[in-house]
Design a protein around this motif. Structure first.
Motif, short mmCIF file in Angstrom:
data_model
loop_
_atom_site.label_atom_id
_atom_site.label_comp_id
_atom_site.label_asym_id
_atom_site.label_seq_id
_atom_site.Cartn_x
_atom_site.Cartn_y
_atom_site.Cartn_z
N THR A 110 0.81 -1.23 0.00
CA THR A 110 0.00 0.00 0.00
C THR A 110 0.84 1.28 0.00
N LEU A 111 2.13 1.17 0.25
CA LEU A 111 2.97 2.38 0.30
C LEU A 111 3.19 2.95 -1.11
N PRO A 112 3.20 4.28 -1.22
CA PRO A 112 3.53 4.89 -2.53
C PRO A 112 4.96 4.58 -2.90
N ARG A 113 5.21 4.48 -4.20
CA ARG A 113 6.56 4.18 -4.68
C ARG A 113 7.33 5.47 -4.98
N VAL A 114 8.63 5.38 -4.78
CA VAL A 114 9.54 6.49 -5.07
C VAL A 114 10.22 6.20 -6.41
N ASN A 115 10.28 7.19 -7.27
CA ASN A 115 10.96 7.04 -8.54
C ASN A 115 12.47 7.14 -8.33
N PRO A 116 13.25 6.12 -8.71
CA PRO A 116 14.69 6.13 -8.45
C PRO A 116 15.42 7.32 -9.09
N ASN A 117 15.01 7.70 -10.30
CA ASN A 117 15.68 8.83 -10.95
C ASN A 117 15.40 10.13 -10.21
N THR A 118 14.15 10.31 -9.78
CA THR A 118 13.80 11.51 -9.01
C THR A 118 14.58 11.54 -7.70
N MET A 119 14.69 10.38 -7.05
CA MET A 119 15.41 10.29 -5.78
C MET A 119 16.88 10.67 -5.96
N ALA A 120 17.50 10.14 -7.01
CA ALA A 120 18.91 10.45 -7.27
C ALA A 120 19.09 11.93 -7.59
N LYS A 121 18.23 12.44 -8.45
CA LYS A 121 18.32 13.84 -8.87
C LYS A 121 18.20 14.79 -7.69
N LYS A 122 17.17 14.57 -6.87
CA LYS A 122 16.93 15.50 -5.77
C LYS A 122 17.90 15.30 -4.62
N SER A 123 18.43 14.11 -4.46
CA SER A 123 19.45 13.88 -3.43
C SER A 123 20.72 14.65 -3.77
N LEU A 124 21.11 14.64 -5.04
CA LEU A 124 22.29 15.39 -5.46
C LEU A 124 22.09 16.89 -5.29
N ILE A 125 20.88 17.35 -5.57
CA ILE A 125 20.57 18.77 -5.38
C ILE A 125 20.65 19.13 -3.89
N ALA A 126 20.06 18.28 -3.03
CA ALA A 126 20.09 18.52 -1.59
C ALA A 126 21.52 18.50 -1.06
N SER A 127 22.33 17.58 -1.57
CA SER A 127 23.74 17.51 -1.15
C SER A 127 24.48 18.78 -1.55
N ASN A 128 24.23 19.24 -2.75
CA ASN A 128 24.88 20.47 -3.24
C ASN A 128 24.49 21.67 -2.38
N ARG A 129 23.29 21.61 -1.81
CA ARG A 129 22.81 22.70 -0.94
C ARG A 129 23.23 22.49 0.52
N LYS A 130 24.06 21.49 0.75
CA LYS A 130 24.64 21.21 2.08
C LYS A 130 23.58 20.77 3.10
N LYS A 131 22.56 20.07 2.65
CA LYS A 131 21.53 19.55 3.54
C LYS A 131 22.05 18.32 4.28
N ALA A 132 21.40 18.01 5.40
CA ALA A 132 21.79 16.84 6.20
C ALA A 132 21.03 15.59 5.80
N VAL A 133 19.73 15.75 5.49
CA VAL A 133 18.86 14.61 5.18
C VAL A 133 17.95 14.99 4.02
N TYR A 134 17.72 14.05 3.12
CA TYR A 134 16.72 14.26 2.09
C TYR A 134 15.77 13.06 2.05
N THR A 135 14.47 13.36 2.14
CA THR A 135 13.42 12.35 2.03
C THR A 135 12.49 12.74 0.89
N ASN A 136 12.20 11.82 0.01
CA ASN A 136 11.35 12.08 -1.14
C ASN A 136 9.89 11.80 -0.82
N ARG A 137 8.99 12.57 -1.39
CA ARG A 137 7.53 12.44 -1.29
C ARG A 137 6.99 12.92 0.06
N LEU A 138 5.89 13.66 -0.01
CA LEU A 138 5.27 14.24 1.16
C LEU A 138 4.86 13.18 2.17
#
Length: 252
Positions: free
Chosen positions: A201-229
């Motif tokens: 029943t859990l929503p699925r995370v798109n691997p490409n979106t996860m990779a893309k946004k994780s790299l963006i979050a890392s570039n912004r010096k974030k500590a944690v990135y979680t995908n989907r509301l």
């Protein structure tokens, strides 16, 4: 030469990290693709336009770890990005899983990640980044995934502590926490349709979106990135509610 190192690169999220590294990190001159399956690494390398190096290693093996360290020294590597993506999980009660599976999760998800980071850090400098593939499983313990959740809690704790320690060197460490993704991971974990009502029943995370946004979050010096509301909300609940209650809510 500015290098990106990606473990667990042969498929799934690791492969998507490789594609997104090429797109987002134009300063990277070579991507080192690390995994056990050399044939899969070759297939991936053929799809990447920038320079790649195929490094077929079992990062849980001491001799392979020594080979990696030797390669870093020989190349006098300038590692600008380390993505610790290798890992696996198994669904099942602790006493139903084999000792090899229970111990193997700890060895790969915790020990190997720690060793690879320790070996690589001397070759990283100001502005470099570490991304550790963590999981929503790190937010709270869960039955039928006792060891996997525990290993990812370790990754979360290590990532946060490293981030604090490395601030003086201006190296960021991000814990990337995806929810379930339709990759090889689910099959290896024994999480097939019908095996877990929660996972079904859990929503699925798109691997490409996860990779893309994780790299963006890392570039912004974030500590944690979680995908989907949905999973961001779960992370919040795990912070404010007793874990005993969260475990009941998320029972697999």
């Amino acid at each position: 030469m500015k290098i990106a190192v990606i473990t667990g690169a042969s498929s799934g999220l690791g492969a998507e990290f490789a594609f997104e590294t090429e797109k987002q990190r134009k300063d990277i001159e070579e991507i080192w693709l690390i995994a056990r399956r050399e044939d899969k690494l070759k297939e991936l390398a053929d799809k990447i336009n920038c320079k790649t190096r195929i490094v077929p290693l079992d990062i849980t093996d001491l001799e392979c770890q020594k080979k990696y360290e030797k390669l870093l020294k020989e190349e006098n590597a300038d590692v600008r990005l380390l993505i610790n993506n290798a890992g696996f999980g198994k669904l099942g009660n602790f006493d139903e899983l084999t000792p090899e599976d229970n111990g193997g999760m700890v060895k790969l998800n915790c020990e190997a990640l720690t060793v690879m980071t320790s070996l690589t850090l001397p070759f990283m400098s100001e502005g470099s980044e570490i991304i550790n593939s963590c999981s929503i499983a790190s937010f709270a313990p869960n039955t039928r995934m006792a060891v996997y959740c525990s290993t990812k809690a370790y990754v979360m704790s290590l990532s946060r502590a490293l981030r604090g320690e490395l601030k003086s060197r201006k190296i960021n460490c991000l814990a990337a926490c995806p929810g379930p993704m339709d990759t090889e991971f689910l099959g290896i974990a024994g999480i097939e349709k019908g095996s877990s009502h929660t996972f079904d029943t859990l929503p699925r995370v798109n691997p490409n979106t996860m990779a893309k946004k994780s790299l963006i979050a890392s570039n912004r010096k974030k500590a944690v990135y979680t995908n989907r509301l949905f999973f961001k909300f779960y992370r919040l609940l795990a912070k404010i509610l007793p874990h005993s209650l969260v475990m009941k809510m998320a029972a697999t």
